[in-house]
Structure formats: C-alpha cells, structure tokens
Design a protein around this motif. Structure first.
Motif, short mmCIF file in Angstrom:
data_model
loop_
_atom_site.label_atom_id
_atom_site.label_comp_id
_atom_site.label_asym_id
_atom_site.label_seq_id
_atom_site.Cartn_x
_atom_site.Cartn_y
_atom_site.Cartn_z
N SER A 147 -62.47 70.01 -17.14
CA SER A 147 -61.78 68.77 -17.48
C SER A 147 -62.45 68.11 -18.66
O SER A 147 -63.69 68.04 -18.73
N SER A 148 -61.64 67.60 -19.57
CA SER A 148 -62.16 66.80 -20.68
C SER A 148 -62.50 65.41 -20.20
O SER A 148 -62.17 65.01 -19.08
N PRO A 154 -53.48 59.79 -26.79
CA PRO A 154 -52.99 61.11 -26.39
C PRO A 154 -53.12 62.18 -27.47
O PRO A 154 -52.90 63.37 -27.20
N GLU A 158 -59.23 68.67 -27.98
CA GLU A 158 -60.44 69.20 -27.35
C GLU A 158 -60.57 70.67 -27.72
O GLU A 158 -59.58 71.32 -28.11
N TYR A 190 -52.35 68.86 -16.14
CA TYR A 190 -53.04 68.30 -17.31
C TYR A 190 -53.10 69.32 -18.45
O TYR A 190 -54.17 69.75 -18.87
N SER A 192 -52.08 70.68 -22.45
CA SER A 192 -51.95 70.12 -23.80
C SER A 192 -50.52 70.33 -24.29
O SER A 192 -49.76 71.11 -23.71
N ARG A 264 -52.32 65.46 -25.73
CA ARG A 264 -52.39 65.29 -24.28
C ARG A 264 -51.05 64.77 -23.77
O ARG A 264 -50.37 64.00 -24.44
N GLN A 266 -50.60 64.22 -19.93
CA GLN A 266 -50.68 63.63 -18.60
C GLN A 266 -51.76 62.56 -18.50
O GLN A 266 -52.91 62.78 -18.85
N ARG A 267 -51.34 61.37 -18.02
CA ARG A 267 -52.29 60.31 -17.67
C ARG A 267 -52.74 60.48 -16.23
O ARG A 267 -51.98 60.91 -15.36
N TYR A 274 -55.70 59.64 -20.56
CA TYR A 274 -55.18 60.99 -20.74
C TYR A 274 -56.31 62.00 -20.60
O TYR A 274 -57.41 61.82 -21.17
N TYR A 275 -56.04 63.10 -19.87
CA TYR A 275 -57.03 64.16 -19.69
C TYR A 275 -56.40 65.51 -20.03
O TYR A 275 -55.17 65.67 -20.02
N LEU A 276 -57.27 66.48 -20.32
CA LEU A 276 -56.88 67.88 -20.44
C LEU A 276 -57.69 68.68 -19.44
O LEU A 276 -58.92 68.51 -19.33
#
Length: 370
Positions: A147-148, A154, A158, A190, A192, A264, A266-267, A274-276
């Motif tokens: 996970s980032s 967004p 990464e 999550y 990209s 990105r 998805q929150r 926002y994550y990846l």
C-alpha cells in the motif's frame, strides 16, 4: 579440407545456404566455422548466426534494431577507416552467437528475483513491496499487498522497483493484480488509472568501489538509467491479474524494472485519502541461462559475459533456477551496480580481459571456487 572436396564450391551458394539453415544449435554453427576459412567466411557473410538466433528465439525480432543502432554495432562506421565491412560482419556474427548460446530457451513467468523498493509505503513492513512477490491477495491466512501512503491529490503517482533474475532479460509481458480490500465496507479496489513500465540499470557512478559487494542499496537516493519506457496502459478496477503485453519484447538491460502507477481512483472511507494497493506483480521474459552472468569491469559500465560451467550441472533440466538462488544473484549485482548490454558485447568482442574459449566464443569462465 581440399578444395576439390568442399561441397560449398560443388553445390553452390544457394544450396549450401539452405543446408546450413538446418543447423539448430549455435555450437554446430561454431564447429562449421572451424572446418575451413572459406566455410567460416560463408557463415559470416550470410549472417547465418543471426538467422539461427531468430529461429531459436522469434521474440527477438526487435534485436537487429537494438544491436545495429544503439551502440552495439555502429553501421555508419562500416566502410570508414575505423572499421571494415568484414570486421562489422564478424562482430555481428559473434553477437548473435552470444545471444543464441546464453539466453534461456524457456520463457519464465517468475523473472522478478527481488523487490528493490517502493516510492512510499503505508504501515511498513506489514504492507511492504515484498508482499507483491507472493501470488494472490492472501499469504498464510492474512492479507498480502503493498500500500502507498495516502494522498489528497489523486494524480500523485507511485513506483515499484524490482530486480530481475538476470542482468539481461528479454521481457514480453508484465502482470499486475490490484488489491481488493475485503476487510473494508463495500470492498474497494485500490488500483491506478494507468500503468507504465521502465527498464534499465543502476547508475554505477554513484559507487566509490563497484567491486564492494557489501555496499547497501538505498532506493530513495540511488539513481537509475532507464533504457526503455513503455507506453501507458489503462488499468481496470478489477481484482484480477491484469496482463500488460508490450508492443514488442524488450531487452531489459541491467536487470532493473520499475512499475509506474499513474493516477489514483479509490478513496479510503476512514480518512478520505486516495491510496494505491497492489497484491502481486509478475514479469514474463527470457533471461540468461543460469550458467551465464554479467559482471562490471570499470566505472564506465563496461562488462563481460561470464560462464559458470558448474552451474549447468546443478540447474534443473528445464533451465530454471531456484527463486532463492535468483534473489541471491540479483541482490549481489544490484548492490554492485549493473551495466549496458552494448558494453558487455563490445568488450567481449574487442578483448581487454581474461577470456577463455567456449566453442569458439570469447567469454570469461569462472573457476569452481568462485
């Protein structure tokens, strides 16, 4: 051999050419070159080593452009005072013999040997890049993913950087599986928006001594030289192993591959960021055979192709090497720095080292104690 018994002269060039194209092993072609000087000249002038290599490895059809344009053979120099046409053909011949002899005939789907680093990691080491080496999204009954860090923007990208099992690998596909957070409400994925791939080698100039194998590698400060950048590929919001096929197979020169995650989607409900998240990455390619490797010889990045005959006996019959052995080899060369394939071939062809003859091809042979 007396010229009166030389079937090249008796049968003529066209029929002789057709007969030689039935050879299916590079060692056979080398042995043909050792019969007489006229046979060797015939093989070289008709580029039989190139044709044999491309028959063995059709996925290397892009190699002529790479070899002839990007420094391995300077076509513009042919006919000049610095290189004759015959010298050009000889080098061309030997490059393709090296490729035919040293590349693994088996295409591998596990070409990643080590995870070098990620541009950011949330909750390290639980959500580290190491988890992406395991297939699927669970390992030993727990969630397995990278996970980032979270971001309000967004568009923040990464990167995930990997070392491959060989310092030279012909890569055709990269597979990526985004992570579905099954422990969160509504099971968000999550992924990209898009991905892009870079291949290359570590910049060896950052080291004071490239022969020091104890040097630690820091992905945040060390630089890479990228020799290939792919087009962007759209990524879907699906928890599946998504296949990204390159427009044509690519020489990963130096054994370093980087996955760029662009945008990105998805929150996370808990913090609104926002994550990846990625649970698995695979690289499909054709590396060097286990008994071959490359080593750096000076700060400019020149190197030599090395041959380890004892590894051939210990490797499995299908040409695979163990995952742990691949990691050990790759980690050592990533720490020491890697180099350009054109330098490997140029140095091998032009001399300037301690070389042994292996079926007529100049390579350095490592002793059993190394």
């Amino acid at each position: 051999m007396n010229s009166c018994c030389d079937f090249l002269q008796r049968l003529g060039a066209d029929l002789s050419f057709k007969i030689f194209t039935y050879l299916d092993d590079p060692s056979d072609l080398v042995h043909v070159c050792l019969v007489t000087s006229s046979w060797r000249q015939f093989v070289i002038e008709n580029s039989l080593s190139k044709q044999l290599c491309l028959r063995l490895f059709p996925d290397l059809s892009g190699a002529p452009h790479f070899i002839e344009v990007k420094g391995m053979i300077d076509v513009s120099a042919v006919g000049s005072s610095s290189i004759t046409k015959w010298e050009h053909l000889q080098k061309f011949h030997r490059i393709y013999l090296l490729l035919a002899k040293s590349l693994n005939p088996v295409t591998r789907t596990d070409c990643i040997a080590v995870a070098i680093g990620a541009s950011s990691t949330d909750n390290n080491p639980i959500e580290s890049i190491e988890n992406t080496l395991e297939p699927g999204d669970r390992f030993r009954n727990r969630a397995s993913y990278w996970s980032s860090l979270g971001s309000r923007d967004p568009d923040v990208p990464e990167t995930l950087t990997y070392g491959l099992v060989s310092n030279l690998c012909v890569v055709s596909e990269i597979h990526i599986q985004p992570f579905l957070a099954y422990f969160q409400d509504e099971f968000p994925i999550y992924s990209s928006r898009a991905v892009r791939f870079k291949m290359g080698h570590q910049n060896v100039s950052i080291y004071s001594s490239i022969n020091d194998s104890t040097v630690d590698y820091d992905p945040e400060t060390d630089d890479f030289i990228w020799t290939y950048v792919s087009p962007e590929f759209p990524m879907t919001q699906e928890n599946t192993l998504q296949i990204f096929k390159l427009p044509e197979p690519v020489f990963c020169v130096g054994g370093v591959l980087q996955v760029e995650l662009l945008g990105r989607v998805q929150r996370q409900a808990a913090d609104g960021l926002y994550y990846l998240c990625v649970c698995h990455v695979e690289v499909v390619g054709r590396p060097l055979l286990p008994e071959y490797d490359m080593d750096i010889i000076d700060q400019s990045g020149k190197g030599i192709l090395k041959y380890f005959p004892n590894l051939h006996e210990s490797s499995s019959t299908n040409g695979q090497i163990s995952h742990s052995h691949g990691r050990a080899i790759t980690s050592r060369f990533v720490r020491r720095g890697v180099h350009g394939w054109e330098h490997i071939v140029w140095h091998t062809l032009l001399g300037g080292g301690v070389f042994a003859q292996d079926d007529g091809i100049d390579i350095y042979e490592e002793g059993a104690g190394r």
